[in-house]
Write a protein that holds these residues in place. Structure first.
Motif, PDB file in Angstrom:
ATOM      1  N   VAL A  89       0.737  -1.259  -0.108  1.00 20.20           N
ATOM      2  CA  VAL A  89      -0.174  -0.074  -0.056  1.00 20.20           C
ATOM      3  C   VAL A  89       0.913   1.229   0.051  1.00 20.20           C
ATOM      4  CG1 VAL A  89      -1.769   1.125   1.181  1.00 20.20           C
ATOM      5  CG2 VAL A  89      -1.699  -1.194   1.253  1.00 20.20           C
ATOM      6  N   ALA A  90       0.440   2.255  -0.811  1.00 17.82           N
ATOM      7  CA  ALA A  90       1.373   3.459  -0.832  1.00 17.82           C
ATOM      8  C   ALA A  90       0.232   4.735  -1.433  1.00 17.82           C
ATOM      9  CB  ALA A  90       2.452   3.333  -2.126  1.00 17.82           C
ATOM     10  N   ARG A  91       0.646   5.694  -0.863  1.00 20.31           N
ATOM     11  CA  ARG A  91      -0.017   7.177  -1.278  1.00 20.31           C
ATOM     12  C   ARG A  91       0.500   7.389  -2.809  1.00 20.31           C
ATOM     13  NH1 ARG A  91      -3.917   9.098   2.971  1.00 20.31           N
ATOM     14  NH2 ARG A  91      -3.966  10.736   1.417  1.00 20.31           N
ATOM     15  N   THR A  92      -0.498   8.295  -3.338  1.00 20.94           N
ATOM     16  CA  THR A  92      -0.041   8.412  -4.652  1.00 20.94           C
ATOM     17  C   THR A  92       0.960   9.711  -4.843  1.00 20.94           C
ATOM     18  OG1 THR A  92      -2.130   9.783  -4.991  1.00 20.94           O
ATOM     19  CG2 THR A  92      -2.069   7.624  -5.555  1.00 20.94           C
ATOM     20  N   HIS A  93       1.680  10.301  -3.848  1.00 23.38           N
ATOM     21  CA  HIS A  93       2.664  11.303  -4.018  1.00 23.38           C
ATOM     22  C   HIS A  93       3.637  10.675  -4.464  1.00 23.38           C
ATOM     23  CE1 HIS A  93       3.795  10.014  -0.142  1.00 23.38           C
ATOM     24  NE2 HIS A  93       2.763  10.633   0.577  1.00 23.38           N
ATOM     25  N   ALA A  94       4.732  11.573  -4.805  1.00 24.00           N
ATOM     26  CA  ALA A  94       5.856  11.117  -5.257  1.00 24.00           C
ATOM     27  C   ALA A  94       6.833  10.134  -4.545  1.00 24.00           C
ATOM     28  CB  ALA A  94       6.988  12.163  -5.918  1.00 24.00           C
ATOM     29  N   ALA A  95       6.861  10.507  -3.174  1.00 19.20           N
ATOM     30  CA  ALA A  95       7.632   9.695  -2.105  1.00 19.20           C
ATOM     31  C   ALA A  95       7.000   8.316  -2.009  1.00 19.20           C
ATOM     32  CB  ALA A  95       7.831  10.471  -0.951  1.00 19.20           C
ATOM     33  N   LEU A  97       5.138   6.581  -4.257  1.00 24.94           N
ATOM     34  CA  LEU A  97       5.278   5.670  -5.500  1.00 24.94           C
ATOM     35  C   LEU A  97       6.659   5.285  -5.509  1.00 24.94           C
ATOM     36  CD1 LEU A  97       2.866   7.510  -7.921  1.00 24.94           C
ATOM     37  CD2 LEU A  97       2.414   5.582  -6.822  1.00 24.94           C
ATOM     38  N   ARG A  98       7.805   6.187  -5.225  1.00 26.41           N
ATOM     39  CA  ARG A  98       8.876   5.835  -5.161  1.00 26.41           C
ATOM     40  C   ARG A  98       9.319   4.729  -4.171  1.00 26.41           C
ATOM     41  NH1 ARG A  98      10.933  10.455  -5.541  1.00 26.41           N
ATOM     42  NH2 ARG A  98      10.954  11.011  -3.217  1.00 26.41           N
ATOM     43  N   ALA A  99       8.724   4.605  -3.082  1.00 27.24           N
ATOM     44  CA  ALA A  99       8.796   3.560  -1.907  1.00 27.24           C
ATOM     45  C   ALA A  99       8.187   2.513  -2.452  1.00 27.24           C
ATOM     46  CB  ALA A  99       8.260   4.020  -0.642  1.00 27.24           C
ATOM     47  N   LEU A 100       7.025   2.545  -3.176  1.00 31.42           N
ATOM     48  CA  LEU A 100       6.442   1.220  -3.977  1.00 31.42           C
ATOM     49  C   LEU A 100       7.428   0.420  -4.803  1.00 31.42           C
ATOM     50  CD1 LEU A 100       3.999  -0.416  -4.386  1.00 31.42           C
ATOM     51  CD2 LEU A 100       3.071   1.329  -5.538  1.00 31.42           C
ATOM     52  N   SER A 101       7.915   1.579  -5.591  1.00 32.23           N
ATOM     53  CA  SER A 101       8.786   0.844  -6.560  1.00 32.23           C
ATOM     54  C   SER A 101       9.932   0.127  -5.756  1.00 32.23           C
ATOM     55  CB  SER A 101       9.468   1.967  -7.577  1.00 32.23           C
ATOM     56  OG  SER A 101       8.363   2.659  -8.311  1.00 32.23           O
ATOM     57  N   GLN A 102      10.476   0.839  -4.894  1.00 30.70           N
ATOM     58  CA  GLN A 102      11.790   0.178  -4.174  1.00 30.70           C
ATOM     59  C   GLN A 102      11.179  -0.985  -3.576  1.00 30.70           C
ATOM     60  OE1 GLN A 102      12.900   3.624  -1.995  1.00 30.70           O
ATOM     61  NE2 GLN A 102      14.265   4.407  -3.341  1.00 30.70           N
ATOM     62  N   MET A 103      10.154  -1.121  -3.103  1.00 27.44           N
ATOM     63  CA  MET A 103       9.731  -2.353  -2.281  1.00 27.44           C
ATOM     64  C   MET A 103       9.304  -3.664  -3.307  1.00 27.44           C
ATOM     65  SD  MET A 103       9.065  -3.723   0.454  1.00 27.44           S
ATOM     66  CE  MET A 103       8.766  -2.601   1.676  1.00 27.44           C
ATOM     67  N   LEU A 104       8.800  -3.046  -4.827  1.00 28.80           N
ATOM     68  CA  LEU A 104       8.954  -4.307  -5.493  1.00 28.80           C
ATOM     69  C   LEU A 104       9.844  -4.613  -6.143  1.00 28.80           C
ATOM     70  CD1 LEU A 104       5.863  -2.571  -7.737  1.00 28.80           C
ATOM     71  CD2 LEU A 104       5.816  -4.729  -6.317  1.00 28.80           C
ATOM     72  N   LEU A 135       3.435  11.555 -12.267  1.00 27.81           N
ATOM     73  CA  LEU A 135       2.920  10.358 -11.225  1.00 27.81           C
ATOM     74  C   LEU A 135       2.061   9.455 -12.033  1.00 27.81           C
ATOM     75  CD1 LEU A 135       1.882  12.568  -8.137  1.00 27.81           C
ATOM     76  CD2 LEU A 135       4.199  11.497  -8.724  1.00 27.81           C
ATOM     77  N   ARG A 136       1.530   9.616 -13.040  1.00 24.36           N
ATOM     78  CA  ARG A 136       0.748   8.839 -13.870  1.00 24.36           C
ATOM     79  C   ARG A 136       1.700   7.855 -14.513  1.00 24.36           C
ATOM     80  NH1 ARG A 136      -2.758  13.131 -15.305  1.00 24.36           N
ATOM     81  NH2 ARG A 136      -1.739  12.899 -17.594  1.00 24.36           N
ATOM     82  N   ARG A 137       2.741   8.490 -14.816  1.00 24.87           N
ATOM     83  CA  ARG A 137       3.910   7.675 -15.570  1.00 24.87           C
ATOM     84  C   ARG A 137       4.421   6.567 -14.811  1.00 24.87           C
ATOM     85  NH1 ARG A 137       6.612  12.659 -18.604  1.00 24.87           N
ATOM     86  NH2 ARG A 137       5.202  12.918 -20.278  1.00 24.87           N
ATOM     87  N   ARG A 138       4.792   6.946 -13.532  1.00 28.17           N
ATOM     88  CA  ARG A 138       5.408   6.003 -12.700  1.00 28.17           C
ATOM     89  C   ARG A 138       4.436   5.172 -12.151  1.00 28.17           C
ATOM     90  NH1 ARG A 138       9.785   5.846  -8.897  1.00 28.17           N
ATOM     91  NH2 ARG A 138      10.425   7.708  -9.529  1.00 28.17           N
ATOM     92  N   LEU A 139       3.069   5.328 -12.065  1.00 31.44           N
ATOM     93  CA  LEU A 139       2.197   4.201 -11.617  1.00 31.44           C
ATOM     94  C   LEU A 139       1.949   3.364 -13.033  1.00 31.44           C
ATOM     95  CD1 LEU A 139       0.211   3.794  -9.329  1.00 31.44           C
ATOM     96  CD2 LEU A 139      -1.337   5.349 -10.310  1.00 31.44           C
ATOM     97  N   ARG A 140       1.996   3.883 -14.091  1.00 30.88           N
ATOM     98  CA  ARG A 140       2.156   2.827 -15.316  1.00 30.88           C
ATOM     99  C   ARG A 140       3.123   1.771 -15.200  1.00 30.88           C
ATOM    100  NH1 ARG A 140      -0.021   6.970 -18.697  1.00 30.88           N
ATOM    101  NH2 ARG A 140       2.137   7.566 -19.164  1.00 30.88           N
ATOM    102  N   VAL A 141       4.458   2.320 -14.973  1.00 31.05           N
ATOM    103  CA  VAL A 141       5.547   1.415 -14.693  1.00 31.05           C
ATOM    104  C   VAL A 141       5.084   0.491 -13.712  1.00 31.05           C
ATOM    105  CG1 VAL A 141       7.867   1.313 -13.993  1.00 31.05           C
ATOM    106  CG2 VAL A 141       7.071   3.006 -15.626  1.00 31.05           C
ATOM    107  N   VAL A 142       4.745   0.880 -12.355  1.00 27.64           N
ATOM    108  CA  VAL A 142       4.290  -0.080 -11.432  1.00 27.64           C
ATOM    109  C   VAL A 142       3.291  -0.999 -11.978  1.00 27.64           C
ATOM    110  CG1 VAL A 142       3.303  -0.246  -9.234  1.00 27.64           C
ATOM    111  CG2 VAL A 142       4.893   1.489  -9.717  1.00 27.64           C
ATOM    112  N   GLY A 143       2.222  -0.570 -12.546  1.00 27.18           N
ATOM    113  CA  GLY A 143       1.356  -1.561 -13.188  1.00 27.18           C
ATOM    114  C   GLY A 143       1.646  -2.562 -14.249  1.00 27.18           C
ATOM    115  N   SER A 144       2.930  -2.325 -14.820  1.00 29.89           N
ATOM    116  CA  SER A 144       3.435  -3.210 -15.567  1.00 29.89           C
ATOM    117  C   SER A 144       3.929  -4.322 -14.899  1.00 29.89           C
ATOM    118  CB  SER A 144       4.219  -2.403 -16.651  1.00 29.89           C
ATOM    119  OG  SER A 144       5.645  -2.472 -15.754  1.00 29.89           O
TER     120      SER A 144
END
Length: 185
Positions: A89-95, A97-104, A135-144
């Motif tokens: 679970v992550a909030r949609t701010h830059a930090a 989504l960055r934390a979500l990417s790092q956890m993945l 942020l939408r771009r980063r979210l698309r990367v996570v969604g891939s």
């Protein structure tokens, strides 16, 4: 392999407020102190349910556990007697989504408990309205990499209330969580 979660520090104190230790909130079906669950006695994890893992403080795991059900494990890996099926679970701010990417990335390199089953990511809106393009771009990367459930801004939560009805965007998440608990949504 390390079982600790390395939560990034993110922006300075002026943006995120003072840091404090994460408090564990027991789930309603938590085992009483001193009692040993069947999962622990049998050397495995609790078979049913969902655990919400916050990839940063304030991500919304407690709110999700109240609204949808499941175990609020804060910013740590689930214990052996907690569900092995997890959502990050992550909030949609830059930090967030960055934390979500790092956890993945940690999970991709097998730096988590070996028997976890990642169901996907849940993003919780940090503000009303549409996300900025970056942020939408980063979210698309996570969604891939994993399925992403986007929770929209819910004004009643900000005011300390509970919504009468959950947003339609949460329907699939509610159904999947209920299925894993063995209950009806």
């Amino acid at each position: 392999m390390s079982s600790a979660i390395n939560v990034p520090r993110g922006p300075g104190l002026w943006v995120r407020g003072p840091s404090r230790p994460v408090q564990e909130v027991p789930s309603p079906d938590a085992t009483p102190a001193g009692a040993e669950s069947a999962a622990v006695r049998n050397g495995g994890r609790s078979p049913g349910g969902v655990a919400w893992i916050g990839v940063h403080g304030g991500s919304g795991v407690t709110t999700l556990s109240v609204l949808v059900g499941g175990a609020d494990v804060g910013c740590r890996w689930p214990k052996p007697d907690e569900p092995s099926s997890v959502y990050l679970v992550a909030r949609t701010h830059a930090a967030g989504l960055r934390a979500l990417s790092q956890m993945l990335n940690l999970l991709q390199h097998d730096e988590a408990a070996p028997d976890l089953r990642l169901l996907g990511a849940v993003t919780v809106a940090d503000a009303p309205g549409r996300l900025p393009v970056q942020l939408r771009r980063r979210l698309r990367v996570v969604g891939s990499a994993v399925p992403v459930h986007a929770i929209p801004w819910i004004p009643q939560l900000r005011l300390g209330g509970t919504p009468d009805d959950l947003p339609k965007e949460m329907a699939a998440l509610v159904a999947r969580t209920a299925e894993l608990r063995g209950a009806r949504p």
